[in-house]
Motif scaffolding. Structure first.
Motif, PDB file in Angstrom:
ATOM      1  N   LEU A 132       0.820  -1.215   0.000  1.00 12.79           N
ATOM      2  CA  LEU A 132       0.000   0.000   0.000  1.00 12.79           C
ATOM      3  C   LEU A 132       0.849   1.257   0.000  1.00 12.79           C
ATOM      4  N   HIS A 133       2.022   1.196   0.631  1.00 16.48           N
ATOM      5  CA  HIS A 133       2.920   2.353   0.719  1.00 16.48           C
ATOM      6  C   HIS A 133       4.186   2.102  -0.097  1.00 16.48           C
ATOM      7  N   TRP A 134       4.030   1.544  -1.299  1.00 16.91           N
ATOM      8  CA  TRP A 134       5.173   1.190  -2.132  1.00 16.91           C
ATOM      9  C   TRP A 134       6.049   2.385  -2.460  1.00 16.91           C
ATOM     10  N   PHE A 135       5.482   3.585  -2.441  1.00 15.12           N
ATOM     11  CA  PHE A 135       6.198   4.810  -2.812  1.00 15.12           C
ATOM     12  C   PHE A 135       7.008   5.384  -1.659  1.00 15.12           C
ATOM     13  N   ASN A 136       6.858   4.833  -0.454  1.00 17.63           N
ATOM     14  CA  ASN A 136       7.488   5.407   0.741  1.00 17.63           C
ATOM     15  C   ASN A 136       8.689   4.558   1.158  1.00 17.63           C
ATOM     16  N   PRO A 137       9.917   5.028   0.953  1.00 14.83           N
ATOM     17  CA  PRO A 137      11.098   4.216   1.325  1.00 14.83           C
ATOM     18  C   PRO A 137      11.179   3.962   2.822  1.00 14.83           C
ATOM     19  N   CYS A 138      10.602   4.838   3.633  1.00 14.23           N
ATOM     20  CA  CYS A 138      10.652   4.641   5.088  1.00 14.23           C
ATOM     21  C   CYS A 138       9.913   3.366   5.490  1.00 14.23           C
ATOM     22  N   VAL A 139       8.813   3.047   4.793  1.00 11.86           N
ATOM     23  CA  VAL A 139       8.053   1.842   5.114  1.00 11.86           C
ATOM     24  C   VAL A 139       8.881   0.595   4.824  1.00 11.86           C
ATOM     25  N   TRP A 140       9.631   0.601   3.717  1.00  7.75           N
ATOM     26  CA  TRP A 140      10.476  -0.546   3.387  1.00  7.75           C
ATOM     27  C   TRP A 140      11.613  -0.702   4.395  1.00  7.75           C
ATOM     28  N   LEU A 141      12.165   0.424   4.843  1.00  8.42           N
ATOM     29  CA  LEU A 141      13.215   0.358   5.873  1.00  8.42           C
ATOM     30  C   LEU A 141      12.646  -0.177   7.181  1.00  8.42           C
ATOM     31  N   LEU A 142      11.423   0.249   7.526  1.00  8.88           N
ATOM     32  CA  LEU A 142      10.792  -0.250   8.740  1.00  8.88           C
ATOM     33  C   LEU A 142      10.518  -1.751   8.646  1.00  8.88           C
ATOM     34  N   MET A 143      10.146  -2.229   7.454  1.00  8.81           N
ATOM     35  CA  MET A 143       9.901  -3.649   7.275  1.00  8.81           C
ATOM     36  C   MET A 143      11.183  -4.442   7.447  1.00  8.81           C
TER      37      MET A 143
END
Length: 392
Positions: free
Chosen positions: A113-124
């Motif tokens: 859902l937040h594919w555009f947000n690099p912070c979400v990938w770092l949090l994952m």
């Protein structure tokens, strides 16, 4: 946005399905009685009543827990030392008790859902890392220092005979990232019971973080209401009706309940679209709706409802989307939102019936339509009470 999210999530599902198919084709149930006896004892110790299968596989590179419904532990087909196998099974069953596979799936959905947000990938990535730390801490919590060292040596011994896990899909493996192993070993040797104060602060921080995220999301997707207060008077000549466009007459019984205006101050407006026979949402048609929505195909011409001066002509991705505000006489203003294309600019003088924009679905719109508002001295009016039937 939604297309990219669905595509990414679909790719994750396909990758996971292929990985499970690969495991199903290459794995076989373990029939070694000492190994099965140890596994049954571990299931009983963890209080796990749900059936969990134990497989061996010559192609997987590390022990791995897979499956939300049909859960299984898959072990590499290597010669296991009993003490090492005991620690490995504890580790994988701790992942199961912590519901780590469900958490990973939830994280996958959030990342899609937040594919555009690099912070979400770092949090994952950090979530996966700390998931392993948490699992190690749970395994060694009741161990002595000697047993903790044995657990660490068991992991290192397994690492010496297998490769780091490189599987696709949502699973929990014993060894995934080489750079984390030194930190994992250090933390498991120094694990201490978390204090009540630390747990309370952590929960409070998590609640605040979630609340901040919801507020930011609401702010990002809520319609950004422009300032429709009347502008200060200037030295320009007052606007008059355009004789070319016809007489803009005053209604016989105008609605004056909101503004206490005299009958001579009230106005009537042309419909901003031709042949209006359906309004999909009226004033207060749903909470916070401050105008009327008139559905039309994309590109339909939008007309100025009365003569005036364009005081706002703005393009944006949320809220009203691409919209125009026109200032009329006696404090009246009209707003035309969710447009596809704006055909006038700030400061332009327009006449009643002039084409000013085209219908679109910009901003927070779910379909092609015109969102139309009328205000007077900042008060919200019902446009249907002020429209003349001349151009219906």
């Amino acid at each position: 946005w939604i297309c990219a999210a669905l595509l990414l999530f679909w790719w994750k599902i396909i990758s996971y399905s292929r990985f499970r198919l690969y495991l199903n084709r290459t794995s076989s149930l373990i029939d070694d009685e000492p190994t099965l006896a140890l596994f049954r004892r571990q299931l009983q110790a963890f209080g796990i009543k749900k059936p969990i299968a134990l497989y061996g596989n010559s192609l997987v590179s590390a022990p791995v827990l897979v499956g939300l419904q049909r859960t299984a532990v898959v072990l590499p087909n290597i010669k296991w030392v009993q003490s090492e196998l005991d620690f490995v099974l504890r580790h994988e069953l701790t992942h199961h008790r912590h519901r780590d596979l469900w958490i990973k799936w939830f994280g996958t959905i959030v990342c899609a859902l937040h594919w555009f947000n690099p912070c979400v990938w770092l949090l994952m990535r950090e979530l996966n890392r700390w998931m392993e730390f948490s699992c190690d801490a749970a395994v060694v919590r009741t161990m002595s220092d000697r047993q903790r060292r044995e657990y660490g040596m068991a992991i290192l011994s397994v690492l010496g005979r297998i490769q780091l896990f490189q599987g696709q899909g949502i699973c929990a493996a014993l060894c995934e990232q080489k750079e984390n192993m030194k930190e994992r070993l250090t933390k498991m040797l120094n694990t201490k019971k978390t204090s009540k104060k630390a747990r309370t602060l952590s929960i409070a921080a998590l609640v605040l973080l979630c609340a901040a995220g919801m507020l930011m999301g609401a702010a990002a997707y809520s319609p950004a209401e422009p300032d429709l207060q009347p502008l200060p008077q200037n030295n320009a000549e007052p606007l008059t009706k355009d004789p070319v466009e016809g007489d803009i007459s005053v209604p016989d019984t105008p609605d004056l309940t909101k503004n206490d205006m005299s009958e001579s101050d009230a106005m009537s407006f042309l419909w901003p679209l031709k042949d209006v026979d359906y309004i999909s949402a009226g004033l207060d048609g749903y909470p916070g709706h401050t105008g009327i929505d008139i559905p039309r195909p994309k590109g339909t011409e939008i007309y100025a409802s009365a003569a005036g001066i364009v005081t706002l002509a703005k393009e944006q991705y949320t809220g009203y989307g691409n919209y125009i505000v026109i200032d009329h006489a006696n404090g009246y203003q009209t707003l035309y939102a969710q447009c596809d294309e704006l055909l006038v600019a700030l400061g332009d003088e327009v006449t009643a019936g002039q084409i000013i924009a085209k219908v679109g679905r910009s901003g927070s719109a779910t379909g092609y339509h015109l969102h139309f508002e009328i205000r007077c001295d900042g008060d919200i009016l019902d446009p249907e009470d002020y429209m003349t039937p001349d151009n219906e």
